[in-house]
Scaffold this motif. Sequence first.
Motif, PDB file in Angstrom:
ATOM      1  N   ILE A 166    -111.439  49.687   5.110  1.00 44.39           N
ATOM      2  CA  ILE A 166    -111.666  48.167   5.307  1.00 44.39           C
ATOM      3  C   ILE A 166    -112.166  48.933   7.059  1.00 44.39           C
ATOM      4  O   ILE A 166    -111.503  49.257   7.730  1.00 44.39           O
ATOM      5  N   SER A 167    -113.181  47.893   7.262  1.00 44.16           N
ATOM      6  CA  SER A 167    -113.996  48.384   8.777  1.00 44.16           C
ATOM      7  C   SER A 167    -114.227  47.344   9.273  1.00 44.16           C
ATOM      8  O   SER A 167    -114.147  45.916   8.397  1.00 44.16           O
ATOM      9  N   THR A 168    -113.631  47.038  10.817  1.00 45.84           N
ATOM     10  CA  THR A 168    -113.746  45.695  11.379  1.00 45.84           C
ATOM     11  C   THR A 168    -115.033  46.184  12.213  1.00 45.84           C
ATOM     12  O   THR A 168    -115.267  46.891  13.030  1.00 45.84           O
ATOM     13  N   LEU A 192    -114.678  41.443   8.387  1.00 42.76           N
ATOM     14  CA  LEU A 192    -113.732  42.624   7.840  1.00 42.76           C
ATOM     15  C   LEU A 192    -114.850  43.308   6.757  1.00 42.76           C
ATOM     16  O   LEU A 192    -114.913  42.178   6.045  1.00 42.76           O
ATOM     17  N   THR A 193    -114.984  44.113   6.705  1.00 42.05           N
ATOM     18  CA  THR A 193    -115.558  44.480   5.504  1.00 42.05           C
ATOM     19  C   THR A 193    -115.074  45.511   4.433  1.00 42.05           C
ATOM     20  O   THR A 193    -115.250  46.821   5.044  1.00 42.05           O
ATOM     21  N   ALA A 194    -114.709  45.382   3.442  1.00 41.56           N
ATOM     22  CA  ALA A 194    -114.217  46.303   2.305  1.00 41.56           C
ATOM     23  C   ALA A 194    -115.268  47.524   1.425  1.00 41.56           C
ATOM     24  O   ALA A 194    -116.155  46.727   1.535  1.00 41.56           O
ATOM     25  N   SER A 195    -115.596  48.421   1.385  1.00 40.84           N
ATOM     26  CA  SER A 195    -115.954  49.299   0.716  1.00 40.84           C
ATOM     27  C   SER A 195    -115.175  50.313  -0.736  1.00 40.84           C
ATOM     28  O   SER A 195    -113.626  50.351  -0.495  1.00 40.84           O
ATOM     29  N   GLY A 196    -116.224  51.269  -1.321  1.00 44.00           N
ATOM     30  CA  GLY A 196    -114.998  52.319  -2.288  1.00 44.00           C
ATOM     31  C   GLY A 196    -114.837  51.083  -3.323  1.00 44.00           C
ATOM     32  O   GLY A 196    -114.715  52.482  -4.186  1.00 44.00           O
ATOM     33  N   GLY A 197    -115.400  50.460  -3.871  1.00 43.46           N
ATOM     34  CA  GLY A 197    -115.165  49.528  -4.917  1.00 43.46           C
ATOM     35  C   GLY A 197    -116.530  48.836  -5.430  1.00 43.46           C
ATOM     36  O   GLY A 197    -117.472  48.287  -4.643  1.00 43.46           O
ATOM     37  N   THR A 224    -116.580  38.622  -1.848  1.00 47.92           N
ATOM     38  CA  THR A 224    -116.979  39.225  -1.110  1.00 47.92           C
ATOM     39  C   THR A 224    -117.199  40.196  -0.281  1.00 47.92           C
ATOM     40  O   THR A 224    -115.539  40.913  -0.464  1.00 47.92           O
ATOM     41  N   ALA A 225    -117.269  41.265  -0.628  1.00 47.47           N
ATOM     42  CA  ALA A 225    -116.855  42.943   0.428  1.00 47.47           C
ATOM     43  C   ALA A 225    -116.541  42.342   1.847  1.00 47.47           C
ATOM     44  O   ALA A 225    -116.016  43.056   1.963  1.00 47.47           O
ATOM     45  N   THR A 227    -107.917  43.982  -2.158  1.00 48.52           N
ATOM     46  CA  THR A 227    -107.921  44.321  -3.245  1.00 48.52           C
ATOM     47  C   THR A 227    -109.193  45.029  -4.544  1.00 48.52           C
ATOM     48  O   THR A 227    -110.096  44.101  -4.453  1.00 48.52           O
ATOM     49  N   GLY A 228    -109.937  46.561  -4.135  1.00 54.12           N
ATOM     50  CA  GLY A 228    -111.089  46.678  -4.988  1.00 54.12           C
ATOM     51  C   GLY A 228    -111.199  47.308  -6.173  1.00 54.12           C
ATOM     52  O   GLY A 228    -110.336  47.851  -6.248  1.00 54.12           O
ATOM     53  N   THR A 229    -111.785  47.514  -7.266  1.00 47.55           N
ATOM     54  CA  THR A 229    -111.953  47.145  -8.102  1.00 47.55           C
ATOM     55  C   THR A 229    -113.039  48.452  -8.591  1.00 47.55           C
ATOM     56  O   THR A 229    -114.742  47.580  -8.284  1.00 47.55           O
ATOM     57  N   ASN A 230    -112.942  49.781  -8.921  1.00 49.86           N
ATOM     58  CA  ASN A 230    -114.346  50.349  -9.287  1.00 49.86           C
ATOM     59  C   ASN A 230    -115.095  50.202 -10.548  1.00 49.86           C
ATOM     60  O   ASN A 230    -114.604  48.866 -11.735  1.00 49.86           O
ATOM     61  N   ALA A 231    -115.789  50.535 -11.609  1.00 45.62           N
ATOM     62  CA  ALA A 231    -116.952  50.658 -12.123  1.00 45.62           C
ATOM     63  C   ALA A 231    -116.034  50.369 -13.807  1.00 45.62           C
ATOM     64  O   ALA A 231    -116.352  50.384 -14.502  1.00 45.62           O
ATOM     65  N   SER A 232    -114.719  51.404 -13.482  1.00 41.21           N
ATOM     66  CA  SER A 232    -114.404  51.336 -14.528  1.00 41.21           C
ATOM     67  C   SER A 232    -113.181  50.724 -15.148  1.00 41.21           C
ATOM     68  O   SER A 232    -111.919  51.037 -15.876  1.00 41.21           O
ATOM     69  N   GLY A 233    -112.528  49.441 -13.982  1.00 35.21           N
ATOM     70  CA  GLY A 233    -112.319  48.563 -14.197  1.00 35.21           C
ATOM     71  C   GLY A 233    -111.032  49.223 -13.121  1.00 35.21           C
ATOM     72  O   GLY A 233    -109.652  48.508 -13.592  1.00 35.21           O
ATOM     73  N   CYS A 234    -110.870  50.401 -12.505  1.00 35.05           N
ATOM     74  CA  CYS A 234    -109.700  50.662 -12.096  1.00 35.05           C
ATOM     75  C   CYS A 234    -109.676  50.074 -10.627  1.00 35.05           C
ATOM     76  O   CYS A 234    -110.524  50.086 -10.452  1.00 35.05           O
ATOM     77  N   SER A 235    -107.952  49.309  -9.734  1.00 39.23           N
ATOM     78  CA  SER A 235    -107.745  49.262  -8.741  1.00 39.23           C
ATOM     79  C   SER A 235    -107.233  49.240  -7.655  1.00 39.23           C
ATOM     80  O   SER A 235    -105.963  50.518  -8.459  1.00 39.23           O
ATOM     81  N   SER A 236    -107.065  49.245  -6.047  1.00 39.74           N
ATOM     82  CA  SER A 236    -106.462  49.777  -5.444  1.00 39.74           C
ATOM     83  C   SER A 236    -106.592  48.748  -4.265  1.00 39.74           C
ATOM     84  O   SER A 236    -107.776  48.520  -4.477  1.00 39.74           O
TER      85      SER A 236
END
Length: 254
Positions: A139-141, A155-160, A171-172, A187-196
């Motif tokens: 997360i960047s601020t 707040l901007t999330a990235s990586g998912g 929204t991101a 919670t970010g989810t990638n193209a494989s459906g995995c989250s963190s």
Amino acid sequence: ATICSGNSVTLTASGATTYSWAPGGQTTAVINVSPTTNTIYTVTGSNGCTNTATQVIAVNPLPTTSISVSPSSTICSGNIATLTVSGAATYLWTSGQTTTSIIVIPTVNTTYTVTGTNANGCSNKATQLITIPTPTITISTSPSSTMCLGSVVTLTASGGSTYSWTGGQTTASITVSPTVNTTYTVTGTNASGCSSNAIQAITVNPLPTPSISVSPSATICSGNSVTLTASGATTYNWAPGGQTTAAINVNPTT
């Protein structure tokens, strides 16, 4: 003599002074060979007279050990994968199991190895990589993670690929205006459906409470001056005038 494919065997001749082997042409009494198929070795021994001896080396094939994975060799951290081995008579996994199938729950990329042994006692290994494509969410601020009461921060999330904030936004980027120190989680989810998850603390600084005292009085005669003294903050900016000191002397005409 019987060996497994890929192994070697030592043949030792005796009863003569000099020796000649076939195939190979070695002339030592002891030779080490690693045939890939059934092979007859002949040694000719001489001590002035010659004679021959033969030895059959039978080569047993290795088992074709292989591993299948269900549901997939790519799973999310904490999920279950079943590894099933085939191609041999008995099995030994590096984790100690001797069953045909094992259940694993890896949390990082992990390679699993099993040794399969066939009825002839020959062994071969198989390996299987389980990949855990866990996203790294950050997360960047903007403008900062420290703000004044009443301001806003983005707040901007990235990586998912997709996101879900604890406030329900998907929204991101989200814009917030907290009134107290607050921690935000996405919670970010990638193209494989995995989250963190990722968390970001926002610090809210209170506004100053400035006040002005007047000396000698807030009511003066035309042509007189008055001193205004500000307090309650660290820095000051007066208007009109633009002074930046805490105390200023003014001589208003109206």
